[in-house]
Motif scaffolding. Structure first.
Motif, PDB file in Angstrom:
ATOM      1  N   ARG A   1     -19.378  -6.892  51.032  1.00  0.00           N
ATOM      2  CA  ARG A   1     -19.180  -5.979  49.914  1.00  0.00           C
ATOM      3  C   ARG A   1     -20.462  -5.872  49.094  1.00  0.00           C
ATOM      4  N   PRO A   2     -20.691  -4.733  48.471  1.00  0.00           N
ATOM      5  CA  PRO A   2     -21.868  -4.631  47.596  1.00  0.00           C
ATOM      6  C   PRO A   2     -21.672  -5.493  46.348  1.00  0.00           C
ATOM      7  N   PRO A   3     -22.761  -6.025  45.799  1.00  0.00           N
ATOM      8  CA  PRO A   3     -22.635  -6.834  44.575  1.00  0.00           C
ATOM      9  C   PRO A   3     -22.074  -5.983  43.439  1.00  0.00           C
ATOM     10  N   CYS A   4     -21.110  -6.532  42.726  1.00  0.00           N
ATOM     11  CA  CYS A   4     -20.502  -5.749  41.643  1.00  0.00           C
ATOM     12  C   CYS A   4     -20.190  -6.583  40.407  1.00  0.00           C
ATOM     13  N   CYS A   5     -20.462  -7.861  40.441  1.00  0.00           N
ATOM     14  CA  CYS A   5     -20.106  -8.716  39.315  1.00  0.00           C
ATOM     15  C   CYS A   5     -21.051  -8.453  38.135  1.00  0.00           C
ATOM     16  N   HIS A   6     -20.463  -8.370  36.961  1.00  0.00           N
ATOM     17  CA  HIS A   6     -21.234  -8.083  35.751  1.00  0.00           C
ATOM     18  C   HIS A   6     -21.707  -9.348  35.055  1.00  0.00           C
ATOM     19  N   PHE A   7     -21.203 -10.485  35.476  1.00  0.00           N
ATOM     20  CA  PHE A   7     -21.476 -11.732  34.783  1.00  0.00           C
ATOM     21  C   PHE A   7     -22.316 -12.692  35.618  1.00  0.00           C
ATOM     22  N   THR A   8     -22.870 -13.663  34.940  1.00  0.00           N
ATOM     23  CA  THR A   8     -23.563 -14.780  35.572  1.00  0.00           C
ATOM     24  C   THR A   8     -22.864 -16.037  35.109  1.00  0.00           C
ATOM     25  N   PRO A   9     -22.398 -16.894  35.970  1.00  0.00           N
ATOM     26  CA  PRO A   9     -22.388 -16.845  37.424  1.00  0.00           C
ATOM     27  C   PRO A   9     -21.389 -15.803  37.927  1.00  0.00           C
ATOM     28  N   SER A  10     -21.452 -15.530  39.222  1.00  0.00           N
ATOM     29  CA  SER A  10     -20.531 -14.551  39.801  1.00  0.00           C
ATOM     30  C   SER A  10     -19.091 -15.011  39.599  1.00  0.00           C
ATOM     31  N   CYS A  11     -18.165 -14.097  39.735  1.00  0.00           N
ATOM     32  CA  CYS A  11     -16.759 -14.424  39.497  1.00  0.00           C
ATOM     33  C   CYS A  11     -16.249 -15.491  40.463  1.00  0.00           C
ATOM     34  N   SER A  12     -16.696 -15.454  41.711  1.00  0.00           N
ATOM     35  CA  SER A  12     -16.226 -16.469  42.661  1.00  0.00           C
ATOM     36  C   SER A  12     -16.828 -17.838  42.348  1.00  0.00           C
ATOM     37  N   ALA A  13     -18.089 -17.889  41.936  1.00  0.00           N
ATOM     38  CA  ALA A  13     -18.690 -19.167  41.543  1.00  0.00           C
ATOM     39  C   ALA A  13     -18.019 -19.688  40.269  1.00  0.00           C
ATOM     40  N   TYR A  14     -17.673 -18.790  39.361  1.00  0.00           N
ATOM     41  CA  TYR A  14     -16.943 -19.164  38.151  1.00  0.00           C
ATOM     42  C   TYR A  14     -15.592 -19.769  38.519  1.00  0.00           C
ATOM     43  N   ALA A  15     -14.901 -19.164  39.481  1.00  0.00           N
ATOM     44  CA  ALA A  15     -13.591 -19.656  39.903  1.00  0.00           C
ATOM     45  C   ALA A  15     -13.679 -21.076  40.438  1.00  0.00           C
ATOM     46  N   VAL A  16     -14.662 -21.338  41.290  1.00  0.00           N
ATOM     47  CA  VAL A  16     -14.830 -22.684  41.841  1.00  0.00           C
ATOM     48  C   VAL A  16     -15.102 -23.679  40.714  1.00  0.00           C
ATOM     49  N   ALA A  17     -16.009 -23.341  39.821  1.00  0.00           N
ATOM     50  CA  ALA A  17     -16.349 -24.250  38.718  1.00  0.00           C
ATOM     51  C   ALA A  17     -15.152 -24.482  37.803  1.00  0.00           C
ATOM     52  N   ALA A  18     -14.401 -23.423  37.500  1.00  0.00           N
ATOM     53  CA  ALA A  18     -13.245 -23.552  36.613  1.00  0.00           C
ATOM     54  C   ALA A  18     -12.163 -24.430  37.234  1.00  0.00           C
ATOM     55  N   ILE A  19     -11.898 -24.250  38.518  1.00  0.00           N
ATOM     56  CA  ILE A  19     -10.874 -25.047  39.193  1.00  0.00           C
ATOM     57  C   ILE A  19     -11.316 -26.501  39.298  1.00  0.00           C
ATOM     58  N   GLU A  20     -12.572 -26.725  39.618  1.00  0.00           N
ATOM     59  CA  GLU A  20     -13.069 -28.105  39.720  1.00  0.00           C
ATOM     60  C   GLU A  20     -13.075 -28.799  38.361  1.00  0.00           C
ATOM     61  N   ARG A  21     -13.417 -28.089  37.307  1.00  0.00           N
ATOM     62  CA  ARG A  21     -13.526 -28.691  35.986  1.00  0.00           C
ATOM     63  C   ARG A  21     -12.180 -28.847  35.288  1.00  0.00           C
ATOM     64  N   HIS A  22     -11.295 -27.853  35.426  1.00  0.00           N
ATOM     65  CA  HIS A  22     -10.061 -27.836  34.644  1.00  0.00           C
ATOM     66  C   HIS A  22      -8.790 -28.012  35.469  1.00  0.00           C
TER      67      HIS A  22
END
Length: 67
Positions: free
Chosen positions: A16-37
Motif C-alpha cells: 500500500r502507498p504510505p498514508c499515515c499522518h503521524f510519527t511513528p506509523s499507526c502500526s508501529a504505534y499499535a505494537v508499542a501501545a500493546i507492549e506497553r499497556h
C-alpha cells in the motif's frame, strides 16, 4: 495481537502507498501501545489513533502515552 500487527506490517503494508499522518506509523504505534499497556488498553489507544489518522486531521509526532 502483536503478531497480527507484525503480519500486517510484513504482508499488507508494503503493498500500500504510505498514508499515515503521524510519527511513528499507526502500526508501529499499535505494537508499542500493546507492549506497553497490554492488550485491552493498547487496543483502545490504537483504535483512538486510527480514528485520528484521517484526511484533514492532525499530523506530526504522536507517541504512545506513558500512563
Amino acid at each position: 495481537m502483536v503478531a497480527a500487527v507484525r503480519l500486517y506490517q510484513r504482508e499488507v503494508s508494503p503493498r500500500r502507498p504510505p498514508c499515515c499522518h503521524f510519527t511513528p506509523s499507526c502500526s508501529a504505534y499499535a505494537v508499542a501501545a500493546i507492549e506497553r499497556h497490554g492488550a485491552l488498553r493498547g487496543s483502545w489507544l490504537t483504535v483512538r489513533r486510527l480514528v485520528r489518522c484521517r484526511p484533514g486531521g492532525r499530523r506530526g509526532a504522536d507517541p504512545v502515552p506513558a500512563c
